[in-house]
Design a protein around this motif. Structure first.
Motif, PDB file in Angstrom:
ATOM      1  N   SER A 177       0.692  -1.325   0.015  1.00 42.85           N
ATOM      2  CA  SER A 177       0.112   0.107   0.151  1.00 42.85           C
ATOM      3  C   SER A 177       0.941   1.598   0.065  1.00 42.85           C
ATOM      4  N   PHE A 178       0.386   2.373  -0.644  1.00 38.75           N
ATOM      5  CA  PHE A 178       0.503   3.292  -0.187  1.00 38.75           C
ATOM      6  C   PHE A 178       1.057   4.359   1.377  1.00 38.75           C
ATOM      7  N   GLY A 179       2.268   4.869   0.929  1.00 40.78           N
ATOM      8  CA  GLY A 179       3.119   4.887   2.334  1.00 40.78           C
ATOM      9  C   GLY A 179       4.000   4.674   3.350  1.00 40.78           C
ATOM     10  N   LEU A 180       3.821   3.793   2.182  1.00 43.53           N
ATOM     11  CA  LEU A 180       4.667   1.774   3.957  1.00 43.53           C
ATOM     12  C   LEU A 180       6.621   2.417   3.493  1.00 43.53           C
ATOM     13  N   PRO A 191       9.506   6.219   1.657  1.00 41.01           N
ATOM     14  CA  PRO A 191       7.972   5.899   1.782  1.00 41.01           C
ATOM     15  C   PRO A 191       8.033   5.252   0.774  1.00 41.01           C
ATOM     16  N   HIS A 192       6.673   4.432   0.552  1.00 44.30           N
ATOM     17  CA  HIS A 192       6.391   3.557  -0.654  1.00 44.30           C
ATOM     18  C   HIS A 192       5.073   4.986  -1.155  1.00 44.30           C
ATOM     19  N   SER A 193       5.321   5.330  -2.430  1.00 45.17           N
ATOM     20  CA  SER A 193       5.385   6.147  -3.125  1.00 45.17           C
ATOM     21  C   SER A 193       3.922   6.154  -3.962  1.00 45.17           C
ATOM     22  N   GLY A 194       2.949   4.825  -4.116  1.00 46.44           N
ATOM     23  CA  GLY A 194       2.524   4.350  -5.324  1.00 46.44           C
ATOM     24  C   GLY A 194       1.793   3.093  -4.437  1.00 46.44           C
ATOM     25  N   VAL A 283      -0.209  11.509  -3.956  1.00 49.02           N
ATOM     26  CA  VAL A 283      -1.031  10.814  -3.105  1.00 49.02           C
ATOM     27  C   VAL A 283      -1.995   9.491  -3.239  1.00 49.02           C
ATOM     28  N   ASP A 284      -2.401   9.398  -1.956  1.00 48.45           N
ATOM     29  CA  ASP A 284      -2.486   7.440  -2.436  1.00 48.45           C
ATOM     30  C   ASP A 284      -3.846   7.366  -3.188  1.00 48.45           C
TER      31      ASP A 284
END
Length: 291
Positions: A177-180, A191-194, A283-284
């Motif tokens: 997930s996003f933000g990881l 952080p993971h951006s997608g 963004v998510d």
């Protein structure tokens, strides 16, 4: 002894009591029906790093211009009410923020909002050491690619998207997930951006909205990559592709297949990495799709 007038008095009291009992009961006011829920809005608001702020700009005969710093913002709505959509960067600190708004013939004004902290999860991965500790040659390649991609991300076309409700570009399980916050070989990275969607190599990827292809390339970290411009600072990116069946300038309709899932770049298996960018902030993507 009781007086003669006592009996009529008692009779009158009894009749009155009987009359009162005969009166129809007062009906309670009917309960108000609950208001229907508001229609879905896209993207859904989330005032957190990596989220989207939806800021009401009020009525205006023409579309106002809104900016976050120097960056133009996507403004949607109509003369009754306009709304600015603000992408909030993952690195944005919690606290007060604001945009500026100007309508024709009016002085610029400030519209504040507040960013709330959000804690994202962590994930530890083991990958090839060369993708973490870069050689001088790989580092030089990465720097060249980063400069080029900065120009791609600065794309802003004036046309406002006809809709903002996206369809998921490929079926499959969401594998990340996003933000990881990812830790590669024990080293923390951004952080993971997608959103990562697990799918077999060769699975067609479809455009979530109408868009124009603005970049096609093979990058060190992202592998085979395509960028789409959906208008007014809304972009999307598709990475680790095994095939890219488009070129810059191609126009796509929502649902068009334009590339295929792969395992190129820094990956541990085949999947699609899908990113959404709004006013140059990742963004998510989940805010744009059905839950």
């Amino acid at each position: 002894m009781p007086s003669r007038t006592s009996r009529p008095t008692r009779r009158t009291a009894l009749l009155c009591a009987a009359g009162l009992l005969a009166l129809p009961r007062l009906q309670a006011a009917p309960a108000k029906k609950p208001l229907p829920p508001p229609p879905d809005v896209w993207p859904r608001p989330a005032l957190v790093p990596g989220g989207v702020a939806r800021l009401s700009l009020g009525p205006s005969a023409t579309r106002p211009q809104a900016h976050s710093g120097e960056l133009p913002l996507l403004v949607v709505g109509d003369a009754i009410e306009w709304t600015a959509l603000v992408g909030i960067a993952l690195a944005a600190p919690p606290g007060e923020a604001a945009i500026t708004v100007a309508a024709p013939g009016e002085a610029a004004r400030r519209v504040p909002y507040r960013i709330v902290a959000k804690k994202y999860q962590e994930q530890r991965l083991t990958v090839s050491p060369r993708t973490v500790d870069l050689s001088s040659e790989d580092q030089a390649r990465y720097e060249r690619e980063r400069e080029h991609l900065a120009g791609v991300m600065a794309t802003f076309s004036p046309a406002v998207p006809a809709q903002l409700h996206m369809q998921v570009p490929v079926p499959g399980r969401r594998s990340s997930s996003f933000g990881l916050r990812r830790i590669f070989n024990g080293q923390a990275r951004n952080p993971h951006s997608g959103m990562d969607i697990a799918a077999a190599t060769g699975t067609p990827v479809r455009a979530p909205l109408d868009g124009r292809v603005v970049d096609v390339g093979d990058y060190f970290f992202n592998g085979g990559t395509v960028w789409l411009d959906h208008g007014a600072g809304l972009l999307s990116m598709y990475c680790h592709l095994s095939a890219m069946d488009v070129k810059p300038g191609d126009q796509l309709r929502a649902g068009d297949a334009f590339c295929k899932v792969g395992a190129t770049g820094r990956v541990t298996g085949p999947h699609l990495h899908w990113s959404v960018m709004l006013n140059r902030a990742m963004v998510d993507p989940a805010l744009f799709i059905d839950a």
